[in-house]
Write an enzyme that holds these catalytic residues in place. Structure first.
Site, PDB file in Angstrom:
ATOM      1  N   THR A 166      -1.621   3.156   7.625  1.00  0.00           N
ATOM      2  CA  THR A 166      -0.246   3.403   7.207  1.00  0.00           C
ATOM      3  C   THR A 166       0.491   4.013   8.387  1.00  0.00           C
ATOM      4  O   THR A 166      -0.103   4.392   9.400  1.00  0.00           O
ATOM      5  CB  THR A 166      -0.187   4.357   6.006  1.00  0.00           C
ATOM      6  OG1 THR A 166      -0.909   5.554   6.324  1.00  0.00           O
ATOM      7  CG2 THR A 166      -0.785   3.723   4.767  1.00  0.00           C
ATOM      8  N   GLU A 183      11.887 -13.497   6.577  1.00  0.00           N
ATOM      9  CA  GLU A 183      10.568 -14.072   6.304  1.00  0.00           C
ATOM     10  C   GLU A 183      10.053 -14.839   7.520  1.00  0.00           C
ATOM     11  O   GLU A 183      10.746 -15.682   8.086  1.00  0.00           O
ATOM     12  CB  GLU A 183      10.670 -15.003   5.099  1.00  0.00           C
ATOM     13  CG  GLU A 183       9.362 -15.491   4.553  1.00  0.00           C
ATOM     14  CD  GLU A 183       9.581 -16.337   3.310  1.00  0.00           C
ATOM     15  OE1 GLU A 183       9.907 -17.522   3.467  1.00  0.00           O
ATOM     16  OE2 GLU A 183       9.441 -15.799   2.193  1.00  0.00           O
ATOM     17  N   ARG A 226       7.319   4.996   5.239  1.00  0.00           N
ATOM     18  CA  ARG A 226       6.289   4.457   4.353  1.00  0.00           C
ATOM     19  C   ARG A 226       6.090   2.983   4.657  1.00  0.00           C
ATOM     20  O   ARG A 226       6.796   2.114   4.149  1.00  0.00           O
ATOM     21  CB  ARG A 226       6.688   4.649   2.884  1.00  0.00           C
ATOM     22  CG  ARG A 226       6.745   6.108   2.432  1.00  0.00           C
ATOM     23  CD  ARG A 226       5.384   6.782   2.503  1.00  0.00           C
ATOM     24  NE  ARG A 226       4.409   6.100   1.691  1.00  0.00           N
ATOM     25  CZ  ARG A 226       4.195   6.360   0.392  1.00  0.00           C
ATOM     26  NH1 ARG A 226       4.908   7.287  -0.213  1.00  0.00           N
ATOM     27  NH2 ARG A 226       3.285   5.702  -0.277  1.00  0.00           N
ATOM     28  N   ASP A 243     -10.265   1.884   8.431  1.00  0.00           N
ATOM     29  CA  ASP A 243      -9.063   2.325   7.725  1.00  0.00           C
ATOM     30  C   ASP A 243      -8.724   3.712   8.258  1.00  0.00           C
ATOM     31  O   ASP A 243      -9.354   4.705   7.899  1.00  0.00           O
ATOM     32  CB  ASP A 243      -9.326   2.371   6.221  1.00  0.00           C
ATOM     33  CG  ASP A 243      -8.091   2.734   5.412  1.00  0.00           C
ATOM     34  OD1 ASP A 243      -7.138   3.286   6.003  1.00  0.00           O
ATOM     35  OD2 ASP A 243      -8.079   2.487   4.193  1.00  0.00           O
ATOM     36  N   TYR A 262      17.113 -10.451   5.528  1.00  0.00           N
ATOM     37  CA  TYR A 262      15.885 -11.110   5.070  1.00  0.00           C
ATOM     38  C   TYR A 262      15.314 -11.876   6.248  1.00  0.00           C
ATOM     39  O   TYR A 262      16.010 -12.675   6.880  1.00  0.00           O
ATOM     40  CB  TYR A 262      16.173 -12.062   3.908  1.00  0.00           C
ATOM     41  CG  TYR A 262      14.986 -12.258   3.012  1.00  0.00           C
ATOM     42  CD1 TYR A 262      14.012 -13.203   3.313  1.00  0.00           C
ATOM     43  CD2 TYR A 262      14.808 -11.477   1.873  1.00  0.00           C
ATOM     44  CE1 TYR A 262      12.908 -13.373   2.514  1.00  0.00           C
ATOM     45  CE2 TYR A 262      13.709 -11.644   1.061  1.00  0.00           C
ATOM     46  CZ  TYR A 262      12.750 -12.587   1.383  1.00  0.00           C
ATOM     47  OH  TYR A 262      11.658 -12.761   0.593  1.00  0.00           O
ATOM     48  N   LYS A 283       1.880   9.764   6.873  1.00  0.00           N
ATOM     49  CA  LYS A 283       0.775  10.711   7.059  1.00  0.00           C
ATOM     50  C   LYS A 283       0.856  11.343   8.461  1.00  0.00           C
ATOM     51  O   LYS A 283       1.916  11.790   8.869  1.00  0.00           O
ATOM     52  CB  LYS A 283      -0.560  10.027   6.793  1.00  0.00           C
ATOM     53  CG  LYS A 283      -0.663   9.389   5.391  1.00  0.00           C
ATOM     54  CD  LYS A 283      -2.043   8.812   5.178  1.00  0.00           C
ATOM     55  CE  LYS A 283      -2.212   8.219   3.795  1.00  0.00           C
ATOM     56  NZ  LYS A 283      -1.597   6.887   3.643  1.00  0.00           N
TER      57      LYS A 283
END
Length: 410
Positions: free
Chosen positions: A223, A53, A232, A197, A51, A226
């Site tokens: 992203t 953060e 992802r 985008d 983790y 693709k």
């Protein structure tokens, strides 16, 4: 997988079934690809245990020295690959990355100009069912009915009349080259921010097969799967002047801890995209798409804008009398996996539209070339027009033979 099969044979069996499905079918979904074994290994690494953060050297948890290094490598590679001053690799997916652009630059109720969904835009560019269409005042541009391409004169007129504060360019079903410079001129004229985008075309940009928005757009969202052929995830790219606003929008504005295993996999994908072979791959994607478009045009199909400049083509099936959803479902049974899609000025509802969207990133990864595209076009034609399962089963057998001759990365 051996360990998984021992602990949870039910899930292991389902994953094996999905692996077999991907192996034995041909993916023509424009937003999907096959990652390399190296990307897959990073995605499934022990980094999923951590983790982290915050940002490098500014974490809210201890034990992040290694993670800091991984994120710094990823951001450095993103900056170098795309030629930008700043990169944020923490957005969990494309929609949160786009939402961060709103959070960085707008206040609720501000006017946003984006491409209409049925014209090729994205839900997060202000469509009504998205929070971006509920929290902001959304104005939409489309394409010309006679050409199927964006009319920048219309975009300019809307931007001036509606006093847009943010303009989006790019989308999910745009088969033609995006004029980033033209959009930038409009944004500058009306005093708006420009967001590009490039989720669909990031790999083409990285490989030099599509112009870059760098130097034109204030913020670039993408992203990492693709055409970029990564995990992802998502990234935000910008000049130094917008770095702080975008970083704060991602954390603490929208997200908590990033997914460190995905960050590592993004770093690997960016390394792969920086190799000379990736440029060849990006141009091969376009060559395959153009060849598939030509083969479908020869068979009398109506392609939105008349063809493609990039990795996708949008097929309007209105003249065939076959709805897009029925066509996509039939093609899946034939081993050709695509998606049904609205076409500009579509009279049919979104869940049963008039078109299908086809893409070549995944089949290009498998090694298919332009000389395979006439055969794919024949299968698509026969599958769309099939009136019996025997025809689809026959196509399925032929597709299976080709799929097994060109397997995805192991």
């Amino acid at each position: 997988m051996h360990s998984l099969a021992t602990v949870d044979p039910q899930v292991a069996e389902l994953i094996a079934a999905e692996q077999a499905r991907q192996h034995d079918t041909l993916c023509l979904i424009a937003s999907e690809n096959h990652v390399s074994p190296a990307v897959l290994a990073a995605t499934g690494s022990v980094l999923t245990n951590k983790y982290s953060e915050g940002y490098p050297s500014k974490r809210y948890y201890q034990g992040n020295a290694v993670v800091d290094g991984i994120e710094e490598v990823a951001t450095q590679r993103a900056r170098e690959l795309f030629g930008v001053e700043h990169a944020n690799v923490q957005p969990l997916s494309g929609a949160p990355a786009n939402l961060a652009v709103y959070a960085a630059f707008l206040e609720p109720g501000d006017t946003v100009l984006g491409m209409a969904l049925d014209a090729g835009g994205h839900l997060t560019h202000g469509w009504g069912v998205s929070v971006t269409g509920r929290w902001f005042r959304s104005v939409r541009y489309g394409v010309r009915r006679d050409t199927g391409v964006i009319d920048l004169d219309e975009v300019r007129a809307l931007a001036r009349r509606e006093r847009a504060k943010l303009i989006w360019c790019g989308g999910t079903a745009i088969p033609r080259t995006i004029d980033f410079a033209g959009f930038a001129a409009i944004a500058q004229e009306v005093g708006a921010m420009l967001a590009a985008d490039v989720a669909h075309i990031a790999g083409l940009i990285a490989g030099g097969a599509h112009p870059s928005p760098v130097g034109h757009a204030d913020a670039i969202a993408t992203t990492t799967h693709k055409t970029l052929r990564g995990p992802r995830g998502a990234m935000l790219l910008s000049g130094a002047e917008h770095a702080s606003a975008l970083d704060r929008a991602v954390f603490p504005g929208l997200q908590g801890g990033p997914h460190d295993h995905t960050t590592a996999a993004i770093a690997v994908a960016l390394h792969e995209a920086a190799q000379p072979a990736f440029a060849e791959y990006a141009h091969a994607i376009v060559a395959n798409a153009v060849a598939l478009a030509d083969a479908l045009l020869e068979r009398g199909y109506d392609l939105v804008s008349g063809g493609t400049d990039n990795h996708l083509l949008l097929v309007d099936l209105s003249a065939t009398g076959v709805p897009g959803r029925a066509a996509a479902e039939a093609l899946e049974r034939a081993g050709l996996v695509c998606n049904y899609n609205a076409v500009p000025f579509d009279p049919r509802p979104p869940l049963d539209p008039s078109g299908i969207r086809l893409g070549t990133p995944a089949i290009t990864t498998r090694g298919l070339a332009p000389d395979h595209m006439p055969e794919l076009a024949r299968w698509i034609d026969e599958g769309v027009r099939a009136r019996d399962e025997a025809t689809l089963e026959r196509i399925r057998g032929e597709v299976l033979e080709l799929a097994r001759a060109f397997p995805p990365p192991a």
